[in-house]
Scaffold this motif. Structure first.
Motif, PDB file in Angstrom:
ATOM      1  N   GLY A 133      -9.624  47.170  79.943  1.00 40.17           N
ATOM      2  CA  GLY A 133      -9.683  47.581  81.340  1.00 40.17           C
ATOM      3  C   GLY A 133      -8.864  46.699  82.260  1.00 40.17           C
ATOM      4  N   VAL A 134      -8.999  45.379  82.120  1.00 38.58           N
ATOM      5  CA  VAL A 134      -8.276  44.457  82.996  1.00 38.58           C
ATOM      6  C   VAL A 134      -6.771  44.511  82.707  1.00 38.58           C
ATOM      7  CG1 VAL A 134      -7.982  42.048  83.636  1.00 38.58           C
ATOM      8  CG2 VAL A 134     -10.275  42.965  83.285  1.00 38.58           C
ATOM      9  N   ALA A 135      -6.407  44.538  81.444  1.00 36.56           N
ATOM     10  CA  ALA A 135      -4.980  44.568  81.100  1.00 36.56           C
ATOM     11  C   ALA A 135      -4.319  45.846  81.609  1.00 36.56           C
ATOM     12  CB  ALA A 135      -4.808  44.440  79.590  1.00 36.56           C
ATOM     13  N   VAL A 136      -4.947  46.997  81.358  1.00 41.17           N
ATOM     14  CA  VAL A 136      -4.367  48.270  81.787  1.00 41.17           C
ATOM     15  C   VAL A 136      -4.335  48.365  83.305  1.00 41.17           C
ATOM     16  CG1 VAL A 136      -4.732  50.761  81.798  1.00 41.17           C
ATOM     17  CG2 VAL A 136      -4.978  49.485  79.677  1.00 41.17           C
ATOM     18  N   GLY A 137      -5.420  47.935  83.966  1.00 40.53           N
ATOM     19  CA  GLY A 137      -5.444  47.983  85.420  1.00 40.53           C
ATOM     20  C   GLY A 137      -4.395  47.099  86.053  1.00 40.53           C
ATOM     21  N   TYR A 138      -4.113  45.961  85.452  1.00 42.43           N
ATOM     22  CA  TYR A 138      -3.120  45.035  86.011  1.00 42.43           C
ATOM     23  C   TYR A 138      -1.693  45.510  85.738  1.00 42.43           C
ATOM     24  CZ  TYR A 138      -0.425  40.764  86.746  1.00 42.43           C
ATOM     25  OH  TYR A 138       0.506  39.858  87.169  1.00 42.43           O
ATOM     26  N   LEU A 139      -1.446  46.017  84.513  1.00 39.03           N
ATOM     27  CA  LEU A 139      -0.088  46.415  84.156  1.00 39.03           C
ATOM     28  C   LEU A 139       0.324  47.712  84.838  1.00 39.03           C
ATOM     29  CD1 LEU A 139      -0.133  45.577  80.334  1.00 39.03           C
ATOM     30  CD2 LEU A 139       0.963  44.282  82.163  1.00 39.03           C
ATOM     31  N   GLY A 140      -0.589  48.709  84.831  1.00 36.03           N
ATOM     32  CA  GLY A 140      -0.282  49.985  85.456  1.00 36.03           C
ATOM     33  C   GLY A 140       0.845  50.706  84.734  1.00 36.03           C
ATOM     34  N   PHE A 147      -3.332  54.975  78.506  1.00 38.99           N
ATOM     35  CA  PHE A 147      -4.743  54.632  78.344  1.00 38.99           C
ATOM     36  C   PHE A 147      -5.630  55.743  78.901  1.00 38.99           C
ATOM     37  CE2 PHE A 147      -8.641  52.772  80.118  1.00 38.99           C
ATOM     38  CZ  PHE A 147      -9.200  52.262  78.951  1.00 38.99           C
ATOM     39  N   GLY A 148      -5.265  56.302  80.045  1.00 38.26           N
ATOM     40  CA  GLY A 148      -6.045  57.399  80.604  1.00 38.26           C
ATOM     41  C   GLY A 148      -6.114  58.585  79.661  1.00 38.26           C
ATOM     42  N   PHE A 149      -4.989  58.917  79.019  1.00 38.52           N
ATOM     43  CA  PHE A 149      -4.974  60.029  78.059  1.00 38.52           C
ATOM     44  C   PHE A 149      -5.839  59.713  76.848  1.00 38.52           C
ATOM     45  CE2 PHE A 149      -3.086  61.908  74.219  1.00 38.52           C
ATOM     46  CZ  PHE A 149      -3.228  63.262  74.514  1.00 38.52           C
ATOM     47  N   ASN A 152      -9.575  59.930  77.683  1.00 38.06           N
ATOM     48  CA  ASN A 152     -10.037  61.309  77.802  1.00 38.06           C
ATOM     49  C   ASN A 152     -10.204  61.962  76.439  1.00 38.06           C
ATOM     50  OD1 ASN A 152     -10.149  61.339  80.621  1.00 38.06           O
ATOM     51  ND2 ASN A 152      -7.966  61.824  80.787  1.00 38.06           N
ATOM     52  N   VAL A 153      -9.299  61.636  75.517  1.00 39.68           N
ATOM     53  CA  VAL A 153      -9.410  62.197  74.161  1.00 39.68           C
ATOM     54  C   VAL A 153     -10.672  61.673  73.468  1.00 39.68           C
ATOM     55  CG1 VAL A 153      -8.359  62.232  71.862  1.00 39.68           C
ATOM     56  CG2 VAL A 153      -6.939  62.581  73.897  1.00 39.68           C
ATOM     57  N   LEU A 154     -10.900  60.365  73.552  1.00 41.09           N
ATOM     58  CA  LEU A 154     -12.062  59.780  72.883  1.00 41.09           C
ATOM     59  C   LEU A 154     -13.372  60.261  73.504  1.00 41.09           C
ATOM     60  CD1 LEU A 154     -10.835  56.103  72.359  1.00 41.09           C
ATOM     61  CD2 LEU A 154     -10.981  57.929  70.664  1.00 41.09           C
ATOM     62  N   LEU A 155     -13.399  60.405  74.827  1.00 41.75           N
ATOM     63  CA  LEU A 155     -14.615  60.851  75.492  1.00 41.75           C
ATOM     64  C   LEU A 155     -14.905  62.320  75.230  1.00 41.75           C
ATOM     65  CD1 LEU A 155     -14.307  59.041  78.941  1.00 41.75           C
ATOM     66  CD2 LEU A 155     -15.874  58.496  77.082  1.00 41.75           C
ATOM     67  N   ALA A 156     -13.912  63.068  74.761  1.00 42.42           N
ATOM     68  CA  ALA A 156     -14.130  64.488  74.478  1.00 42.42           C
ATOM     69  C   ALA A 156     -14.896  64.706  73.181  1.00 42.42           C
ATOM     70  CB  ALA A 156     -12.786  65.218  74.409  1.00 42.42           C
ATOM     71  N   PHE A 157     -14.950  63.683  72.326  1.00 45.83           N
ATOM     72  CA  PHE A 157     -15.670  63.827  71.061  1.00 45.83           C
ATOM     73  C   PHE A 157     -17.178  63.792  71.300  1.00 45.83           C
ATOM     74  CE2 PHE A 157     -11.610  62.227  69.436  1.00 45.83           C
ATOM     75  CZ  PHE A 157     -11.406  63.083  68.363  1.00 45.83           C
ATOM     76  N   PRO A 158     -17.950  64.595  70.571  1.00 46.42           N
ATOM     77  CA  PRO A 158     -19.426  64.509  70.659  1.00 46.42           C
ATOM     78  C   PRO A 158     -19.908  63.217  70.010  1.00 46.42           C
ATOM     79  CG  PRO A 158     -18.766  66.081  68.963  1.00 46.42           C
ATOM     80  CD  PRO A 158     -17.504  65.658  69.662  1.00 46.42           C
ATOM     81  N   SER A 205     -14.076  51.701  84.138  1.00 49.11           N
ATOM     82  CA  SER A 205     -14.577  51.154  85.399  1.00 49.11           C
ATOM     83  C   SER A 205     -13.756  49.940  85.837  1.00 49.11           C
ATOM     84  CB  SER A 205     -16.051  50.781  85.246  1.00 49.11           C
ATOM     85  OG  SER A 205     -16.547  50.184  86.418  1.00 49.11           O
ATOM     86  N   LEU A 206     -13.470  49.027  84.899  1.00 52.41           N
ATOM     87  CA  LEU A 206     -12.675  47.840  85.241  1.00 52.41           C
ATOM     88  C   LEU A 206     -11.243  48.213  85.594  1.00 52.41           C
ATOM     89  CD1 LEU A 206     -13.886  45.270  82.567  1.00 52.41           C
ATOM     90  CD2 LEU A 206     -14.478  45.368  84.981  1.00 52.41           C
ATOM     91  N   ARG A 207     -10.718  49.178  84.915  1.00 57.16           N
ATOM     92  CA  ARG A 207      -9.358  49.643  85.228  1.00 57.16           C
ATOM     93  C   ARG A 207      -9.255  50.075  86.686  1.00 57.16           C
ATOM     94  NH1 ARG A 207      -7.900  55.703  83.762  1.00 57.16           N
ATOM     95  NH2 ARG A 207      -5.712  55.840  84.388  1.00 57.16           N
ATOM     96  N   ALA A 208     -10.234  50.848  87.154  1.00 57.02           N
ATOM     97  CA  ALA A 208     -10.211  51.294  88.545  1.00 57.02           C
ATOM     98  C   ALA A 208     -10.367  50.116  89.509  1.00 57.02           C
ATOM     99  CB  ALA A 208     -11.312  52.321  88.778  1.00 57.02           C
ATOM    100  N   SER A 209     -11.261  49.165  89.167  1.00 56.85           N
ATOM    101  CA  SER A 209     -11.485  48.013  90.046  1.00 56.85           C
ATOM    102  C   SER A 209     -10.245  47.129  90.123  1.00 56.85           C
ATOM    103  CB  SER A 209     -12.676  47.193  89.550  1.00 56.85           C
ATOM    104  OG  SER A 209     -13.865  47.958  89.578  1.00 56.85           O
ATOM    105  N   VAL A 210      -9.627  46.865  88.982  1.00 59.34           N
ATOM    106  CA  VAL A 210      -8.459  45.980  88.953  1.00 59.34           C
ATOM    107  C   VAL A 210      -7.278  46.640  89.645  1.00 59.34           C
ATOM    108  CG1 VAL A 210      -6.782  44.862  87.418  1.00 59.34           C
ATOM    109  CG2 VAL A 210      -9.222  44.736  86.912  1.00 59.34           C
TER     110      VAL A 210
END
Length: 326
Positions: A133-140, A147-149, A152-158, A205-210
């Motif tokens: 989260g921190v690395a992705v949020g800082y690098l952008g 990371f967003g894609f 979303n793929v991982l969260l789509a799995f049951p 959550s950390l990605r959005a905060s950072v």
């Protein structure tokens, strides 16, 4: 939220200092709910740590088949002969139907099983969530979009179906056929299964905060004076999400306790002879009509622990961010 080291311009707004541990504890205990929840959680932790000592003083262990070894304790059908599941001065919480093990010591050691898996899983998922989260949020940039894609793929799995499918697959890969699994292997498999998806919500959550924090004046000032990316991440950004991490870790523990119990209830969690609340509840559901007492104790213990930890997590969140409680 807090900033440990300010490298900001004089006119930059300075966030309030982080509360000290003793101050945080006082804030948590200020309300009755937080104090009671902390007391219940502390009691469970103490029982888990002192389980061998308590069992030794009690004179029982969780693996011996007392009902089968001592005549007159179980009926021919394997049910306790004494009323209320065999509760007596000798067996405080009764006997397990079938094998005749002591319920009280099974509960004690079941706390250790649940807490060990939950704390290890919370530690791994929190670490992965922070790093991602921190690395992705800082690098952008492209990193953020990829990371967003992926998220979303991982969260789509049951998730539950994947946990049920992954657990026996991992076990079969790590243990030779016909070989009994050691206890540490069962715990490792569950931690790996929980960690496969448990880090994603914290990372998002950390990605959005950072992403928001990196545009603040104190971060821009640090960049302007030539601070390295390492310094910015560890001295400017991480201290500002410390409260977020603490709340997440507190809320993650009861989630993993309940998830571990569910998997054991379904037969893919912790196996015999390791004491486990989920497996006790599963066995209790099979004999509920004839012996409802056996299901009562692990069910109440699981309910109290998860509820107390969730309430403690709410109290910690409110203590760290009083505006959220308004």
């Amino acid at each position: 939220m807090a900033v440990v080291e300010q490298v900001a311009a004089p006119d930059a707004p300075v966030p309030p200092p982080a509360p000290a541990p003793t101050s945080l504890l006082r804030r948590v205990c200020r309300e009755g709910t937080g104090a009671v929840a902390l007391g219940v959680v502390a009691l469970f932790l103490l029982l888990a740590l002192a389980a061998p000592l308590i069992a030794a003083l009690y004179g029982k262990n969780p693996t011996e088949h007392y009902g089968q070894n001592t005549p007159g304790l179980l009926s021919d059908g394997g049910l306790p002969i004494a009323p209320n599941g065999g509760i007596s001065g000798e067996f405080w919480f009764g006997l397990e139907p079938g094998l005749g093990r002591d319920v009280f010591t099974q509960l004690l050691y079941g706390i250790r099983t649940s807490l060990l898996i939950a704390f290890l899983s919370a530690a791994v998922t929190t670490t992965l969530g922070v790093l991602a989260g921190v690395a992705v949020g800082y690098l952008g940039g492209i990193t953020d979009r990829l990371f967003g894609f992926l998220s979303n793929v991982l969260l789509a799995f049951p998730t539950l179906l994947l946990l049920l499918a992954l657990s026996p697959v991992i076990q079969s890969r790590l243990v030779d056929p016909g070989t009994a699994e050691p206890e540490w292997m069962q715990f490792l498999v569950l931690v790996l299964v929980f960690s496969a998806f448990g880090w994603i919500p914290l990372a998002l959550s950390l990605r959005a905060s950072v992403r928001s924090l990196r545009e603040r004046d104190f971060v821009q000032s640090a960049r302007a004076i030539g601070a390295s990316g390492f310094h910015i991440v560890f001295r400017e950004l991480l201290p500002n999400v410390r409260a977020q991490l603490l709340v997440h870790a507190t809320m993650a523990v009861p989630t993993f306790v309940a998830s571990e119990a569910v998997l054991s209830f379904l037969g893919v969690g912790v196996n015999e002879p390791v004491p486990d609340w989920g497996r006790m509840i599963s066995r209790g559901s099979e004999v509920f009509q004839a012996d409802p007492t056996y299901m009562f104790f692990p069910g109440v213990a699981l309910l109290l622990f998860v509820l107390a930890f969730n309430l403690l997590g709410d109290a910690v969140r409110d203590a760290l961010d009083p505006r959220a409680a308004r």
